[in-house]
Every structure is written in structure tokens, then in C-alpha cells.
Design an enzyme around this catalytic site. Structure first.
Site, PDB file in Angstrom:
ATOM      1  N   CYS A 132       4.915  -5.935  -5.259  1.00 57.18           N
ATOM      2  CA  CYS A 132       6.549  -4.664  -4.687  1.00 57.18           C
ATOM      3  C   CYS A 132       7.669  -6.008  -4.375  1.00 57.18           C
ATOM      4  O   CYS A 132       8.848  -5.596  -4.948  1.00 57.18           O
ATOM      5  CB  CYS A 132       5.772  -4.297  -3.590  1.00 57.18           C
ATOM      6  SG  CYS A 132       4.951  -4.913  -2.192  1.00 57.18           S
ATOM      7  N   HIS A 244      11.502  -2.649   1.613  1.00 51.23           N
ATOM      8  CA  HIS A 244      11.374  -3.992   2.198  1.00 51.23           C
ATOM      9  C   HIS A 244      12.443  -4.031   1.600  1.00 51.23           C
ATOM     10  O   HIS A 244      13.449  -3.736   0.854  1.00 51.23           O
ATOM     11  CB  HIS A 244      10.522  -4.433   0.662  1.00 51.23           C
ATOM     12  CG  HIS A 244       9.188  -4.709   0.837  1.00 51.23           C
ATOM     13  ND1 HIS A 244       7.942  -3.943   1.677  1.00 51.23           N
ATOM     14  CD2 HIS A 244       8.044  -4.809  -0.104  1.00 51.23           C
ATOM     15  CE1 HIS A 244       6.933  -3.801   1.479  1.00 51.23           C
ATOM     16  NE2 HIS A 244       6.749  -4.650   0.466  1.00 51.23           N
TER      17      HIS A 244
END
Length: 342
Positions: A132, A244
């Protein structure tokens, strides 16, 4: 005509998001099957906001013959068992685990970055979805690399607890609640308390002192973008539920001003530039949650090196970092190789 598509691991965070995104993007389906372990067999999952309910099947007993593609979100151990079976049956596997990412016969794909690499999928009938934190970074780096050739990247990540699954999200919630009422905040999933804290440790430690998460960012960026780019990473878990963030320092072979970089990023596929030099003129994980874009802010020149830039990069890790990228790979696979008439 549409495709017959499987989502394996459909009861987990990423698997549910895959199902939702297939519905959101109106992926051309003739049939969809949702799979999980025997523990979840018989559960019902809603197909996006359509009102259609899907019954979870046991992956152990599922016959993949006649299905076009399978989106896997079941972890490396289960993938090791089931991916070869699905691939051998003619069902192309798009895998979210780390198992096949560095296999030279398996393409590692971010569609905005290296779409043509998908053409190598027939060697194993498997396509890998990157980590990710790598996925969002290379989306931001690709157009800048094309413009001025990146030679080195220094990245520090601020990764949300959803990257550790539902148990990570539950631990942050429970610890936060316990602290407010004066109870203990025992660490179970993470190595230290995550509530009101940051942990400079994601995945296992390697012999050189780096972690496996940091290693993934290095080797995956090289495979996806350019093997000549030098990458060093520090990956940190932060008390954020979803999204994130990354602080990225980039060194180029050629001159690239901050203004030119912003102009390039404004036009780049998958990128949304939000960069105002004022209070709140940047994106944080809360704004990125639920969105498809990779957001870039705080673009500025680094005066300590000859051709350098700094930028801030934020994305919903459950979407672009996992589920959305997998669905985009499925769309790309359909366009380039599995075209349906009608």
C-alpha cells in the site's frame, strides 16, 4: 457480455472494499462470487449500495474453472495454497499479498505507472498488487521521473492502523477508550501502545536493521518504476484509522523546479494536487479517506542538494493501496487481454 469475477477474502477490510469498488465503478460483471474461510461461510455481504446481497462461499470447496479473474485478499499463506489452483484452472489471479510481488514471472502493477507490464501475466496467470505505501508513492513519482529522471528517494511513512487489518483498528479504538476511562492500554497486535503514540516498526526486522515493510518499498519501487532509482525508507505506524501519509525527498538527475513539478502533478493520472501556502492548504488522511486519488501537497525545492524536491503524499490505503488498485488491474486486464464482445 461481462466477466465472471471472484473476490477471495471478501469478509476482511480489503475484500469488502474490493466488492464495494467493483459496484461503485460498475465493473462489467456477468457473475460475482465472494469467498472466505469456512468460518465465514454463509455470511451475507452487500454488493456496494445496490441492495444486492452476496452469500459467502467456502474457498476450500470452490471450483474456479470457468471464472475469468479472482481478486485475492487472503494473505500470503492462503494465497500460496489457492493462487496456483485458480491460475491453473484459467482464472487469472490478482493478488494483494506480498507472496508473488518479486517473482520475475509475475507483473507487479500500478496501472497509472506501468500498465504495459501486465502483458507478462500469462507466464503464471498471476498479477501482483504492490504494498500500500509503495502504490501511492509511485503514482506521485512516475510523472516527475518522466520529466527529470529520479536518482534517489528518501521516504518516511506515517501509516494508519488499517494497514494491520481489523485487529489493528480495533486495538487503536480500544486503547483510546481505555486511556480515557483510566484502564490499561495493553498492546496486543502492535509491539507498543499505538493510541497517542507512534511506532517506528512495521513488519519483521531484517539483518541490516531495516524492516520488511521498508524493504518492500525499496524493491517494489525499483520493479515498478526504475531499477536504477536508489530508495531508502523509514516506515512508522501512527494512530490514524485509515490513510497512509508519506514525507518524500526526491533527488533528480536534471533540474526540476517546484512550480514545474506542480504543473506536472496537476495533469498526472491518479494524482490530486492540493498545495496552498496557507493554514489547511494541504491534505491529511481524514480528507483522503474514501477517495480514490493520491493527494500531493507541500511541494517545495530542497536547497541542500543540486536537484531536489520535497513533497507530502496522502492516500486511502484500503483503496489505492489495495482494493482500488486491484480493481484497476482487473479493468486493465479486461481492456488489454480478456475483451468481451457485446
Amino acid at each position: 457480455m461481462g466477466y465472471r469475477v471472484v473476490v477471495a477474502g471478501a469478509t476482511g477490510n480489503v475484500g469488502r472494499e474490493m466488492v464495494n469498488i467493483l459496484a461503485e465503478r460498475e465493473f462489467p460483471l456477468d457473475e460475482i462470487a465472494v469467498l472466505a474461510s469456512s468460518r465465514s461461510q454463509g455470511e451475507q455481504i452487500e454488493y456496494g449500495d445496490t441492495g444486492k446481497m452476496l452469500k459467502v462461499q467456502n474457498i476450500e470447496h470452490f471450483d474456479p474453472a470457468g471464472w475469468d479473474m479472482a481478486l485475492f485478499a487472503i494473505g500470503s499463506e492462503a494465497t500460496k495454497v489457492y493462487a496456483p489452483k485458480f491460475a491453473a484452472a484459467g482464472c487469472t489471479v490478482i493478488d494483494n499479498s506480498s507472496l508473488y510481488r518479486m517473482d520475475p514471472d509475475v507483473p507487479l502493477i500500478v496501472p497509472e505507472v506501468n500498465a504495459a507490464a501486465i502483458d507478462g501475466y500469462k507466464a503464471r496467470n498471476i498479477i501482483a498488487n504492490p504494498n500500500c505505501s509503495t502504490a501511492q508513492m509511485v503514482v506521485a513519482l512516475k510523472p516527475l521521473h518522466d520529466a527529470a529522471t529520479i536518482t534517489r528517494v528518501v521516504v518516511s511513512t506515517y501509516q494508519s492502523v488499517s494497514g494491520a487489518g481489523k485487529v489493528g483498528m480495533d486495538e487503536l479504538f480500544e486503547q483510546s477508550r481505555n486511556i480515557f476511562v483510566g484502564d490499561s492500554a495493553e498492546a496486543k497486535k502492535f509491539t507498543k501502545q499505538i493510541a497517542f503514540n507512534v511506532i517506528p516498526h512495521i513488519d519483521s526486522f531484517l539483518d541490516d536493521g531495516s524492516t520488511k515493510e521498508e524493504w518492500k518499498m525499496v524493491v517494489e519501487t525499483k520493479k515498478i518504476l526504475d531499477s536504477k532509482i536508489k530508495v531508502t525508507a523509514t516506515c512508522v505506524r501512527v494512530p490514524v484509522f485509515v490513510g497512509h501519509s508519506e514525507s518524500i525527498n526526491i533527488e533528480f538527475a536534471n533540474e526540476l523546479s517546484a512550480d514545474d513539478a506542480k504543473r506536472i502533478l496537476r495533469e498526472a493520472p491518479g494524482v490530486m494536487l492540493i498545495d496552498k501556502h496557507e493554514d489547511g492548504g494541504y491534505i491529511t488522511p481524514i480528507e483522503a479517506a474514501g477517495d480514490d486519488a493520491t493527494y500531493v501537497s507541500r511541494v517545495r525545492e530542497d536547497p541542500t542538494i543540486e536537484n531536489g524536491l520535497n513533497l507530502w503524499c496522502v492516500s486511502d490505503n484500503l483503496r489505492k493501496g489495495a482494493a482500488l488498485n486491484a480493481v484497476q488491474i482487473a479493468e486493465l486486464l479486461g481492456r488489454r487481454h480478456l475483451k468481451k464482445d457485446g
